[in-house]
Design a protein around this motif. Structure first.
Motif, PDB file in Angstrom:
ATOM      1  N   ALA A  35      -5.540  -7.358 -89.018  1.00  0.00           N
ATOM      2  CA  ALA A  35      -6.993  -7.390 -89.153  1.00  0.00           C
ATOM      3  C   ALA A  35      -7.663  -6.829 -87.900  1.00  0.00           C
ATOM      4  CB  ALA A  35      -7.464  -8.822 -89.417  1.00  0.00           C
ATOM      5  N   MET A  36      -7.138  -7.156 -86.730  1.00  0.00           N
ATOM      6  CA  MET A  36      -7.710  -6.645 -85.490  1.00  0.00           C
ATOM      7  C   MET A  36      -7.539  -5.125 -85.382  1.00  0.00           C
ATOM      8  SD  MET A  36      -9.260  -8.818 -83.794  1.00  0.00           S
ATOM      9  CE  MET A  36      -9.724 -10.073 -84.951  1.00  0.00           C
ATOM     10  N   ALA A  37      -6.423  -4.610 -85.881  1.00  0.00           N
ATOM     11  CA  ALA A  37      -6.219  -3.160 -85.876  1.00  0.00           C
ATOM     12  C   ALA A  37      -7.285  -2.476 -86.730  1.00  0.00           C
ATOM     13  CB  ALA A  37      -4.820  -2.811 -86.373  1.00  0.00           C
ATOM     14  N   HIS A  38      -7.576  -3.040 -87.911  1.00  0.00           N
ATOM     15  CA  HIS A  38      -8.613  -2.460 -88.767  1.00  0.00           C
ATOM     16  C   HIS A  38      -9.995  -2.608 -88.133  1.00  0.00           C
ATOM     17  CE1 HIS A  38      -6.543  -1.078 -92.337  1.00  0.00           C
ATOM     18  NE2 HIS A  38      -5.754  -2.145 -92.270  1.00  0.00           N
ATOM     19  N   ALA A  39     -10.254  -3.726 -87.480  1.00  0.00           N
ATOM     20  CA  ALA A  39     -11.543  -3.914 -86.802  1.00  0.00           C
ATOM     21  C   ALA A  39     -11.688  -2.884 -85.674  1.00  0.00           C
ATOM     22  CB  ALA A  39     -11.652  -5.331 -86.261  1.00  0.00           C
ATOM     23  N   PHE A  40     -10.613  -2.670 -84.922  1.00  0.00           N
ATOM     24  CA  PHE A  40     -10.635  -1.682 -83.841  1.00  0.00           C
ATOM     25  C   PHE A  40     -10.924  -0.290 -84.389  1.00  0.00           C
ATOM     26  CE2 PHE A  40      -8.286   1.457 -81.296  1.00  0.00           C
ATOM     27  CZ  PHE A  40      -8.977   1.339 -80.108  1.00  0.00           C
ATOM     28  N   LEU A  41     -10.223   0.087 -85.465  1.00  0.00           N
ATOM     29  CA  LEU A  41     -10.456   1.401 -86.061  1.00  0.00           C
ATOM     30  C   LEU A  41     -11.874   1.533 -86.603  1.00  0.00           C
ATOM     31  CD1 LEU A  41      -7.063   2.004 -87.890  1.00  0.00           C
ATOM     32  CD2 LEU A  41      -7.949   3.216 -85.899  1.00  0.00           C
ATOM     33  N   LEU A  42     -12.405   0.450 -87.147  1.00  0.00           N
ATOM     34  CA  LEU A  42     -13.767   0.467 -87.651  1.00  0.00           C
ATOM     35  C   LEU A  42     -14.755   0.717 -86.511  1.00  0.00           C
ATOM     36  CD1 LEU A  42     -15.460   0.068 -90.218  1.00  0.00           C
ATOM     37  CD2 LEU A  42     -15.589  -2.351 -89.636  1.00  0.00           C
ATOM     38  N   PHE A  43     -14.564   0.037 -85.379  1.00  0.00           N
ATOM     39  CA  PHE A  43     -15.455   0.233 -84.236  1.00  0.00           C
ATOM     40  C   PHE A  43     -15.279   1.614 -83.598  1.00  0.00           C
ATOM     41  CE2 PHE A  43     -15.646  -4.480 -84.182  1.00  0.00           C
ATOM     42  CZ  PHE A  43     -16.999  -4.579 -84.449  1.00  0.00           C
ATOM     43  N   VAL A  44     -14.060   2.119 -83.569  1.00  0.00           N
ATOM     44  CA  VAL A  44     -13.844   3.471 -83.044  1.00  0.00           C
ATOM     45  C   VAL A  44     -14.545   4.497 -83.934  1.00  0.00           C
ATOM     46  CG1 VAL A  44     -12.093   5.263 -82.696  1.00  0.00           C
ATOM     47  CG2 VAL A  44     -11.713   2.967 -81.813  1.00  0.00           C
ATOM     48  N   GLY A  45     -14.412   4.352 -85.233  1.00  0.00           N
ATOM     49  CA  GLY A  45     -15.086   5.259 -86.160  1.00  0.00           C
ATOM     50  C   GLY A  45     -16.594   5.169 -86.046  1.00  0.00           C
ATOM     51  N   LEU A  46     -17.129   3.960 -85.911  1.00  0.00           N
ATOM     52  CA  LEU A  46     -18.566   3.783 -85.755  1.00  0.00           C
ATOM     53  C   LEU A  46     -19.046   4.394 -84.440  1.00  0.00           C
ATOM     54  CD1 LEU A  46     -21.171   2.523 -86.873  1.00  0.00           C
ATOM     55  CD2 LEU A  46     -20.584   0.457 -85.593  1.00  0.00           C
ATOM     56  N   GLY A  47     -18.283   4.184 -83.373  1.00  0.00           N
ATOM     57  CA  GLY A  47     -18.639   4.772 -82.077  1.00  0.00           C
ATOM     58  C   GLY A  47     -18.616   6.288 -82.128  1.00  0.00           C
ATOM     59  N   ALA A  48     -17.604   6.860 -82.758  1.00  0.00           N
ATOM     60  CA  ALA A  48     -17.516   8.317 -82.874  1.00  0.00           C
ATOM     61  C   ALA A  48     -18.699   8.854 -83.677  1.00  0.00           C
ATOM     62  CB  ALA A  48     -16.202   8.712 -83.530  1.00  0.00           C
ATOM     63  N   TYR A  49     -19.073   8.157 -84.742  1.00  0.00           N
ATOM     64  CA  TYR A  49     -20.222   8.590 -85.540  1.00  0.00           C
ATOM     65  C   TYR A  49     -21.500   8.550 -84.718  1.00  0.00           C
ATOM     66  CZ  TYR A  49     -23.944   8.640 -88.969  1.00  0.00           C
ATOM     67  OH  TYR A  49     -25.087   8.944 -89.644  1.00  0.00           O
ATOM     68  N   LEU A  50     -21.696   7.481 -83.950  1.00  0.00           N
ATOM     69  CA  LEU A  50     -22.910   7.372 -83.143  1.00  0.00           C
ATOM     70  C   LEU A  50     -22.969   8.443 -82.067  1.00  0.00           C
ATOM     71  CD1 LEU A  50     -23.215   3.497 -82.804  1.00  0.00           C
ATOM     72  CD2 LEU A  50     -24.576   5.030 -84.245  1.00  0.00           C
TER      73      LEU A  50
END
Length: 132
Positions: A35-50
């Protein structure tokens, strides 16, 4: 918005949905690391989008003025042929200079081979200074 930008945006949304669903599934299975791996990837993707969104809005073309991100004119098909001609001329000069250098190398190799292949003649040798 161009087709390419639409495809990237759709891919980013799909990436977010998959990671959010994967995080929910991992939490339901009581797998915290997963779950933490998916949360990390979600935040990385959101950061890259921003970051992407910030850069593209900052560097948005505004008429014929120069954009802060690019020293080249940002709009108009009128400037493209001139820029293309300059690039082609530069490329042609570079290729010509490279061809001259390759020809010089070839001449030097042919001269060296000629010196080494002549029968009956001793090869040229440099005389070294006498050792003291």
């Amino acid at each position: 918005m161009t087709r390419r930008a639409k495809l990237w945006r759709a891919g980013a949304v799909l990436f977010g949905i998959i990671n959010l669903a994967g995080m929910g599934f991992a939490l339901a299975m009581d797998e915290m690391m997963h779950a933490m791996a998916h949360a990390f990837l979600l935040f990385v993707g959101l950061g890259a989008y921003l970051v992407w969104k910030t850069v593209t809005t900052w560097a948005a073309p505004s008429g014929d003025q120069l954009s802060p991100a690019s020293p080249l004119p940002s709009s108009g098909r009128d400037s493209t042929p001139k820029l293309g001609d300059q690039r082609i001329d530069y490329l042609q000069r570079s290729i010509d200079a490279l061809a001259v250098e390759v020809e010089r190398i070839g001449e030097a190799q042919r001269f060296r081979d000629k010196l080494h292949s002549e029968p009956g003649e001793a090869p040229l040798r440099r005389k070294l200074p006498p050792e003291e």
